[in-house]
Design a protein around this motif. Structure first.
Motif, PDB file in Angstrom:
ATOM      1  N   ILE A 134       0.728  -1.484  -0.130  1.00 32.52           N
ATOM      2  CA  ILE A 134      -0.117   0.165  -0.103  1.00 32.52           C
ATOM      3  C   ILE A 134       0.953   1.718   0.072  1.00 32.52           C
ATOM      4  O   ILE A 134       0.257   2.051  -0.965  1.00 32.52           O
ATOM      5  N   TRP A 135       2.455   1.166   0.449  1.00 28.26           N
ATOM      6  CA  TRP A 135       2.595   2.128   1.147  1.00 28.26           C
ATOM      7  C   TRP A 135       3.607   2.777  -0.340  1.00 28.26           C
ATOM      8  O   TRP A 135       4.165   3.827  -0.998  1.00 28.26           O
ATOM      9  N   LYS A 136       3.497   1.273  -1.693  1.00 30.28           N
ATOM     10  CA  LYS A 136       4.126   2.100  -2.852  1.00 30.28           C
ATOM     11  C   LYS A 136       3.542   1.930  -3.775  1.00 30.28           C
ATOM     12  O   LYS A 136       3.663   0.931  -5.070  1.00 30.28           O
ATOM     13  N   ALA A 137       1.797   2.280  -3.700  1.00 29.96           N
ATOM     14  CA  ALA A 137       0.711   1.438  -5.013  1.00 29.96           C
ATOM     15  C   ALA A 137       0.318   3.119  -5.685  1.00 29.96           C
ATOM     16  O   ALA A 137      -0.757   3.077  -6.360  1.00 29.96           O
ATOM     17  N   ARG A 138       0.831   4.342  -4.920  1.00 28.09           N
ATOM     18  CA  ARG A 138       0.911   4.870  -5.764  1.00 28.09           C
ATOM     19  C   ARG A 138       1.426   5.568  -7.327  1.00 28.09           C
ATOM     20  O   ARG A 138       2.073   4.949  -7.321  1.00 28.09           O
ATOM     21  N   ILE A 139       0.664   6.173  -7.919  1.00 36.14           N
ATOM     22  CA  ILE A 139       1.409   6.542  -8.979  1.00 36.14           C
ATOM     23  C   ILE A 139       2.206   7.400  -9.034  1.00 36.14           C
ATOM     24  O   ILE A 139       2.933   7.021 -10.259  1.00 36.14           O
ATOM     25  N   LYS A 140       3.239   7.951  -7.939  1.00 39.01           N
ATOM     26  CA  LYS A 140       4.410   8.594  -8.235  1.00 39.01           C
ATOM     27  C   LYS A 140       5.027   8.050  -7.751  1.00 39.01           C
ATOM     28  O   LYS A 140       6.292   8.079  -8.444  1.00 39.01           O
ATOM     29  N   VAL A 141       5.175   6.656  -7.490  1.00 38.07           N
ATOM     30  CA  VAL A 141       5.677   5.710  -7.249  1.00 38.07           C
ATOM     31  C   VAL A 141       6.376   5.139  -8.562  1.00 38.07           C
ATOM     32  O   VAL A 141       7.287   5.133  -8.992  1.00 38.07           O
ATOM     33  N   ILE A 142       5.122   4.660  -9.032  1.00 31.66           N
ATOM     34  CA  ILE A 142       5.278   4.426 -10.491  1.00 31.66           C
ATOM     35  C   ILE A 142       5.918   4.859 -12.078  1.00 31.66           C
ATOM     36  O   ILE A 142       7.170   4.823 -12.250  1.00 31.66           O
ATOM     37  N   VAL A 143       5.859   6.633 -11.187  1.00 27.87           N
ATOM     38  CA  VAL A 143       6.944   7.296 -12.300  1.00 27.87           C
ATOM     39  C   VAL A 143       7.654   7.504 -11.807  1.00 27.87           C
ATOM     40  O   VAL A 143       8.722   7.593 -12.540  1.00 27.87           O
ATOM     41  N   LYS A 144       8.231   8.011 -11.405  1.00 28.57           N
ATOM     42  CA  LYS A 144       9.641   7.859 -10.309  1.00 28.57           C
ATOM     43  C   LYS A 144      10.030   6.393 -10.507  1.00 28.57           C
ATOM     44  O   LYS A 144      11.852   6.484 -11.030  1.00 28.57           O
ATOM     45  N   ALA A 145       9.902   5.546 -10.584  1.00 26.27           N
ATOM     46  CA  ALA A 145      10.828   4.108 -10.605  1.00 26.27           C
ATOM     47  C   ALA A 145      11.110   4.157 -12.361  1.00 26.27           C
ATOM     48  O   ALA A 145      12.233   3.541 -12.787  1.00 26.27           O
ATOM     49  N   PHE A 146      10.244   4.572 -13.167  1.00 28.73           N
ATOM     50  CA  PHE A 146      10.080   3.811 -14.438  1.00 28.73           C
ATOM     51  C   PHE A 146      10.647   4.849 -15.804  1.00 28.73           C
ATOM     52  O   PHE A 146      10.911   4.881 -16.649  1.00 28.73           O
ATOM     53  N   GLY A 147      10.672   6.335 -15.294  1.00 29.59           N
ATOM     54  CA  GLY A 147      11.218   7.452 -15.868  1.00 29.59           C
ATOM     55  C   GLY A 147      10.022   7.825 -16.898  1.00 29.59           C
ATOM     56  O   GLY A 147       8.749   7.557 -17.231  1.00 29.59           O
ATOM     57  N   GLN A 148      11.314   7.766 -17.569  1.00 26.09           N
ATOM     58  CA  GLN A 148      10.598   8.272 -19.131  1.00 26.09           C
ATOM     59  C   GLN A 148       9.482   7.287 -19.947  1.00 26.09           C
ATOM     60  O   GLN A 148       9.336   7.098 -20.694  1.00 26.09           O
ATOM     61  N   LYS A 149      10.380   5.978 -19.776  1.00 31.33           N
ATOM     62  CA  LYS A 149       9.621   4.416 -19.731  1.00 31.33           C
ATOM     63  C   LYS A 149       8.082   4.993 -19.688  1.00 31.33           C
ATOM     64  O   LYS A 149       6.926   4.169 -20.450  1.00 31.33           O
ATOM     65  N   PHE A 150       7.912   5.394 -18.569  1.00 30.65           N
ATOM     66  CA  PHE A 150       6.216   5.387 -18.378  1.00 30.65           C
ATOM     67  C   PHE A 150       5.573   6.040 -19.106  1.00 30.65           C
ATOM     68  O   PHE A 150       4.648   6.274 -19.700  1.00 30.65           O
ATOM     69  N   VAL A 151       6.788   7.348 -19.461  1.00 31.71           N
ATOM     70  CA  VAL A 151       5.749   8.335 -20.477  1.00 31.71           C
ATOM     71  C   VAL A 151       5.790   7.980 -21.845  1.00 31.71           C
ATOM     72  O   VAL A 151       4.427   8.068 -22.290  1.00 31.71           O
ATOM     73  N   GLN A 152       6.443   7.234 -21.932  1.00 28.32           N
ATOM     74  CA  GLN A 152       6.297   6.680 -23.610  1.00 28.32           C
ATOM     75  C   GLN A 152       5.295   5.628 -23.427  1.00 28.32           C
ATOM     76  O   GLN A 152       4.497   6.070 -24.623  1.00 28.32           O
ATOM     77  N   GLN A 153       5.146   5.100 -22.428  1.00 32.93           N
ATOM     78  CA  GLN A 153       4.032   3.946 -22.566  1.00 32.93           C
ATOM     79  C   GLN A 153       2.678   4.711 -22.651  1.00 32.93           C
ATOM     80  O   GLN A 153       2.019   4.079 -23.423  1.00 32.93           O
ATOM     81  N   VAL A 154       2.665   5.611 -21.858  1.00 34.36           N
ATOM     82  CA  VAL A 154       1.408   6.898 -22.093  1.00 34.36           C
ATOM     83  C   VAL A 154       1.922   7.047 -23.090  1.00 34.36           C
ATOM     84  O   VAL A 154       0.388   7.252 -23.934  1.00 34.36           O
ATOM     85  N   GLU A 155       1.981   7.799 -23.717  1.00 34.67           N
ATOM     86  CA  GLU A 155       1.985   8.128 -25.220  1.00 34.67           C
ATOM     87  C   GLU A 155       1.676   7.185 -26.294  1.00 34.67           C
ATOM     88  O   GLU A 155       1.286   7.497 -27.031  1.00 34.67           O
ATOM     89  N   ASP A 156       2.539   5.256 -26.362  1.00 33.74           N
ATOM     90  CA  ASP A 156       1.890   4.970 -27.070  1.00 33.74           C
ATOM     91  C   ASP A 156       0.763   4.350 -26.977  1.00 33.74           C
ATOM     92  O   ASP A 156       0.162   3.813 -27.491  1.00 33.74           O
ATOM     93  N   GLU A 157      -0.119   4.008 -25.469  1.00 35.02           N
ATOM     94  CA  GLU A 157      -1.741   3.804 -25.385  1.00 35.02           C
ATOM     95  C   GLU A 157      -2.103   5.211 -25.773  1.00 35.02           C
ATOM     96  O   GLU A 157      -3.338   4.995 -26.782  1.00 35.02           O
ATOM     97  N   PHE A 158      -1.357   5.623 -25.908  1.00 33.98           N
ATOM     98  CA  PHE A 158      -2.823   7.471 -26.706  1.00 33.98           C
ATOM     99  C   PHE A 158      -2.713   7.354 -27.539  1.00 33.98           C
ATOM    100  O   PHE A 158      -3.633   7.239 -28.074  1.00 33.98           O
TER     101      PHE A 158
END
Length: 290
Positions: free
Chosen positions: A237-261
């Motif tokens: 629960i302490w690592k479930a917020r999206i802020k943790v995912i953004v921090k961990a994945f970095g540009q990979k997260f952004v690219q996956q969002v853009e690809d899905e979009f």
């Protein structure tokens, strides 16, 4: 009609729980779906006030509830909800009936879903306003309410919209922060930041889109939420917020969002992408007299 039916459904659930036929574990899930928490001394009810707009009729009803069911006061939160802390559980169904009569409720004020959407407290009257954010907030409220795909996210999800030059909505502290702005051609859109938050690990959101045309707002949010829903930690629960995912994945997260979009937009031949049409915007904006 919907919130009255939901209140009647909750009353039946409460009666069965008090009679001992609906176990606490099952009732707890249903209770939280209507904004009722159980705290140390009494239940806490969280009432949604979307983007901070209250009619005088609604405000008077909240005052009536405070007088007759609570201790004469409530707590307005920084996220434009109202919380009551001393209402006996046995009277909770009566409170939902009172709220439903003035088109209010506690749906999605609790749980791992898209929570109440907030805006600048001066929205609609600010002298530094680029555009009024309230119609967009209302469109997002209608889109996100009981959205079947995002009803069981890894953790709660909060969105804020700011329409003024000064960021009085504090968009940097939200899971998604939306800043209205105009491009070099005068077209209206949003700067999108993702992954802000307070709590035990405060962090300012990361800008992942400098300019998003307003018509594509829901489509882009859907892309963000789909990536988060897929990668979000459900084991901690302490690592479930999206802020943790953004921090961990970095540009990979952004690219996956853009690809899905991009995939959502490309498949819109069948009306898959939830684009906001001018007619839909005008319908909602008319409610605000715009």
């Amino acid at each position: 009609q919907f919130v009255k039916a939901r209140a009647a459904q909750y009353r039946d659930q409460l009666q069965r729980h008090l009679a001992g036929t609906l176990p606490d574990a099952d009732f707890g899930h249903m209770r939280r779906q209507n904004g009722w928490y159980i705290q140390r001394h009494a239940p806490m009810a969280r009432i949604a006030i979307p983007y901070g707009v209250l009619s005088s009729r609604q405000l008077r009803r909240l005052a009536k509830i405070a007088r007759e069911y609570d201790r004469g006061y409530g707590h307005f939160t920084t996220r434009t909800n109202l919380q009551f802390n001393w209402i006996p559980l046995e009277r909770s169904a009566d409170v939902l009936d009172e709220l439903a009569e003035v088109e209010m409720h506690g749906i999605q004020t609790c749980g791992n879903c898209i929570r109440n959407i907030t805006a600048d407290a001066l929205a609609g009257v600010a002298d530094d306003e680029i555009a009024d954010p309230r119609p967009f907030c209302e469109i997002m409220r209608q889109w996100s309410s009981l959205h079947p795909e995002f009803a069981a996210l890894p953790r709660k999800f909060k969105i804020a919209v700011n329409g003024s030059r000064a960021d009085r909505a504090a968009t940097g502290w939200y899971d998604v922060g939306l800043q209205l702005l105009r491009d070099e051609h005068g077209e209206l859109g949003f700067q999108v930041s993702v992954g802000g938050g307070m709590g035990r690990t405060p962090i300012v959101g990361t800008v992942i889109r400098d300019f998003l045309p307003w018509q594509q707002l829901l489509t882009y949010l859907e892309a963000v939420l789909r990536i988060y829903n897929g990668y979000g930690r459900r084991d901690n629960i302490w690592k479930a917020r999206i802020k943790v995912i953004v921090k961990a994945f970095g540009q990979k997260f952004v690219q996956q969002v853009e690809d899905e979009f991009a995939a959502l937009l490309e498949s819109d031949g069948d009306g898959v992408a939830p684009l906001i049409t001018q007619a839909e915007f005008d319908r909602v904006a008319g409610w605000f007299g715009l």
